[in-house]
Design a protein around this motif. Structure first.
Motif, mmCIF file in Angstrom:
data_model
loop_
_atom_site.group_PDB
_atom_site.id
_atom_site.type_symbol
_atom_site.label_atom_id
_atom_site.label_comp_id
_atom_site.label_asym_id
_atom_site.label_seq_id
_atom_site.Cartn_x
_atom_site.Cartn_y
_atom_site.Cartn_z
ATOM 1 N N LEU A 263 54.588 49.473 58.000
ATOM 2 C CA LEU A 263 55.138 50.815 57.798
ATOM 3 C C LEU A 263 55.467 51.029 56.322
ATOM 4 O O LEU A 263 56.041 50.142 55.676
ATOM 5 C CB LEU A 263 56.417 51.003 58.610
ATOM 6 C CG LEU A 263 56.328 51.123 60.129
ATOM 7 C CD1 LEU A 263 57.729 51.265 60.704
ATOM 8 C CD2 LEU A 263 55.464 52.290 60.543
ATOM 9 N N PRO A 264 55.152 52.193 55.764
ATOM 10 C CA PRO A 264 55.633 52.503 54.413
ATOM 11 C C PRO A 264 57.156 52.415 54.363
ATOM 12 O O PRO A 264 57.845 52.767 55.328
ATOM 13 C CB PRO A 264 55.153 53.944 54.198
ATOM 14 C CG PRO A 264 53.980 54.089 55.126
ATOM 15 C CD PRO A 264 54.308 53.257 56.324
ATOM 16 N N ASN A 265 57.683 51.936 53.249
ATOM 17 C CA ASN A 265 59.125 51.682 53.157
ATOM 18 C C ASN A 265 59.966 52.905 53.489
ATOM 19 O O ASN A 265 60.963 52.805 54.223
ATOM 20 C CB ASN A 265 59.473 51.166 51.757
ATOM 21 C CG ASN A 265 59.012 49.751 51.533
ATOM 22 O OD1 ASN A 265 58.785 49.001 52.482
ATOM 23 N ND2 ASN A 265 58.841 49.373 50.267
ATOM 24 N N ALA A 266 59.586 54.051 52.945
ATOM 25 C CA ALA A 266 60.399 55.253 53.167
ATOM 26 C C ALA A 266 60.424 55.638 54.645
ATOM 27 O O ALA A 266 61.468 56.030 55.177
ATOM 28 C CB ALA A 266 59.873 56.405 52.318
ATOM 29 N N ILE A 267 59.269 55.529 55.309
ATOM 30 C CA ILE A 267 59.212 55.846 56.739
ATOM 31 C C ILE A 267 59.994 54.817 57.541
ATOM 32 O O ILE A 267 60.736 55.158 58.473
ATOM 33 C CB ILE A 267 57.747 55.920 57.215
ATOM 34 C CG1 ILE A 267 57.066 57.143 56.592
ATOM 35 C CG2 ILE A 267 57.677 55.975 58.745
ATOM 36 C CD1 ILE A 267 55.587 57.279 56.963
ATOM 37 N N SER A 268 59.843 53.536 57.199
ATOM 38 C CA SER A 268 60.566 52.482 57.902
ATOM 39 C C SER A 268 62.071 52.688 57.822
ATOM 40 O O SER A 268 62.788 52.564 58.823
ATOM 41 C CB SER A 268 60.196 51.112 57.325
ATOM 42 O OG SER A 268 60.908 50.082 57.965
ATOM 43 N N GLU A 269 62.552 53.034 56.629
ATOM 44 C CA GLU A 269 63.988 53.237 56.445
ATOM 45 C C GLU A 269 64.480 54.435 57.253
ATOM 46 O O GLU A 269 65.525 54.371 57.912
ATOM 47 C CB GLU A 269 64.297 53.427 54.963
ATOM 48 C CG GLU A 269 64.110 52.149 54.145
ATOM 49 C CD GLU A 269 64.270 52.392 52.661
ATOM 50 O OE1 GLU A 269 64.599 53.544 52.276
ATOM 51 O OE2 GLU A 269 64.075 51.436 51.876
ATOM 52 N N ARG A 270 63.740 55.522 57.225
ATOM 53 C CA ARG A 270 64.186 56.709 57.953
ATOM 54 C C ARG A 270 64.090 56.493 59.468
ATOM 55 O O ARG A 270 64.985 56.885 60.218
ATOM 56 C CB ARG A 270 63.351 57.925 57.546
ATOM 57 C CG ARG A 270 63.899 59.208 58.168
ATOM 58 C CD ARG A 270 63.176 60.439 57.703
ATOM 59 N NE ARG A 270 63.715 61.618 58.393
ATOM 60 C CZ ARG A 270 63.104 62.784 58.455
ATOM 61 N NH1 ARG A 270 61.934 62.959 57.860
ATOM 62 N NH2 ARG A 270 63.659 63.786 59.105
ATOM 63 N N LEU A 271 63.000 55.859 59.924
ATOM 64 C CA LEU A 271 62.811 55.638 61.353
ATOM 65 C C LEU A 271 63.852 54.674 61.896
ATOM 66 O O LEU A 271 64.452 54.931 62.955
ATOM 67 C CB LEU A 271 61.406 55.092 61.607
ATOM 68 C CG LEU A 271 61.042 54.762 63.063
ATOM 69 C CD1 LEU A 271 61.210 55.986 63.953
ATOM 70 C CD2 LEU A 271 59.607 54.237 63.135
ATOM 71 N N SER A 272 64.097 53.573 61.197
ATOM 72 C CA SER A 272 65.089 52.611 61.689
ATOM 73 C C SER A 272 66.489 53.215 61.693
ATOM 74 O O SER A 272 67.269 52.992 62.629
ATOM 75 C CB SER A 272 65.057 51.324 60.852
ATOM 76 O OG SER A 272 65.337 51.578 59.496
#
Length: 325
Positions: A263-272
């Motif tokens: 996962l791209p970092n920004a998406i991973s951070e927002r999704l988690s």
């Protein structure tokens, strides 16, 4: 100056700088595109059949996640193998944040260590947990035994049929059967409600449950024989933990939310962050704690990733040291 300029900007240097610029473009594009995520519905793959505890929690988390992200979240049940079938599908999905999966952590750590699969522990990004499982050895309320000692005595004389939702739960009961001198017949199950219905219907004698059994304790349809966690269960404090019965084991396990690795970092951070908020929401916590008896344990991505990789390493060591038959 023009001679110096023309000497510096040789065709080879121009080509090299152009290639370097083009290589940098995708990461820049990712950064630009990330704020638009999510711009379409998400899919939540659930590694259990409809109606069980994991499915109930998943659907409520999906509703809360939809509120957090402003997009619909569609739940798809992909039962089988204690989460293996779902995890296989999840491992082949694009790592774009639009497909996530729910299973017990054993689908991600223990099973890849003890049996050849089409995925490995490293094929996923681990996002959070919803609750701690309440693992128990259970029987029907009509069973001819009501506690561990009676079960062992009955099993030695008659044998036992055992409902197993995953290879790991099969291995645990094979160990118990070998130590206690019980003839045991393994019956594969497709999820929590399959276990419950098979017990109540008299099709199996005992089974492993991750917690769905707790809804059937009050009316006496199901009884707990022992806790398979390291400690006694909250809903059955009078029943011994497996360690109290002389077994050096205990299974801390969780409902885990994961995504395909990468996962791209920004998406991973927002999704988690959105998943953690959804999993800690009052509605989810109330369902888990009060109605289902599951401790509402919500881990950070770092915590659950560390737990899963450590557990996978432990299983690999146990498998490597096991005697070859």
């Amino acid at each position: 100056m023009s001679k110096v300029f023309s000497t510096f900007w040789t065709p080879a240097r121009v080509l090299t700088l152009t290639v370097l610029w083009l290589l940098a473009v995708p990461s820049q594009a990712d950064d630009v595109a990330t704020p638009s995520w999510p711009d379409k519905p998400l899919n939540l793959l659930v590694g259990f059949s409809p109606g069980g505890g994991a499915d109930t929690l998943a659907r409520l988390v999906a509703r809360q996640l939809s509120i957090e992200l402003g997009q619909p979240v569609t739940v798809r049940n992909i039962a089988g193998g204690g989460g293996i079938v779902m995890a296989t599908s999840l491992s082949h999905a694009a790592p774009d944040g639009y497909t996530i999966g729910l299973a017990a952590n054993s689908a991600f750590d223990g099973m890849p260590a003890i049996t050849p699969l089409r995925y490995q522990t490293d094929d996923f990004d681990y996002l959070t947990t919803i609750s701690q499982l309440q693992n128990a050895l259970i029987a029907s309320g009509d069973a001819p035994f009501s506690n561990w000692d009676e079960m062992v005595a009955y099993g030695r004389e008659h044998g036992l049929s055992y409902g197993s939702p995953s290879p790991i739960t099969r291995d645990v009961l094979n160990l118990i059967a070998q130590r206690e001198g019980i003839r045991i017949r393994i019956i594969p199950m497709r999820g929590g409600m399959d276990v419950i219905n098979s017990l109540i219907g008299g099709h199996i004698d005992i089974a492993w449950s991750a917690g769905v059994h707790q809804a059937f304790l009050r009316d006496g349809k199901i009884r707990v024989l022992a806790s398979l966690n390291a400690e006694r269960l909250r809903a059955s404090p009078g029943k011994p933990a497996i360690q109290e019965l002389g077994y050096p084991m205990g299974y801390s396990s969780y409902f885990v939310l994961a995504a395909p690795a990468g996962l791209p970092n920004a998406i991973s951070e927002r999704l988690s962050a959105a998943l953690m908020k959804a999993s800690q929401s009052p509605r989810v916590a109330q369902l888990a704690e009060q109605r289902m008896g599951f401790p509402n344990v919500v881990m950070t991505p770092e915590q659950i990733t560390r737990f899963i990789h450590q557990t996978a390493a432990d299983y690999r060591r146990q498998t490597a040291s096991a005697p070859v038959n």
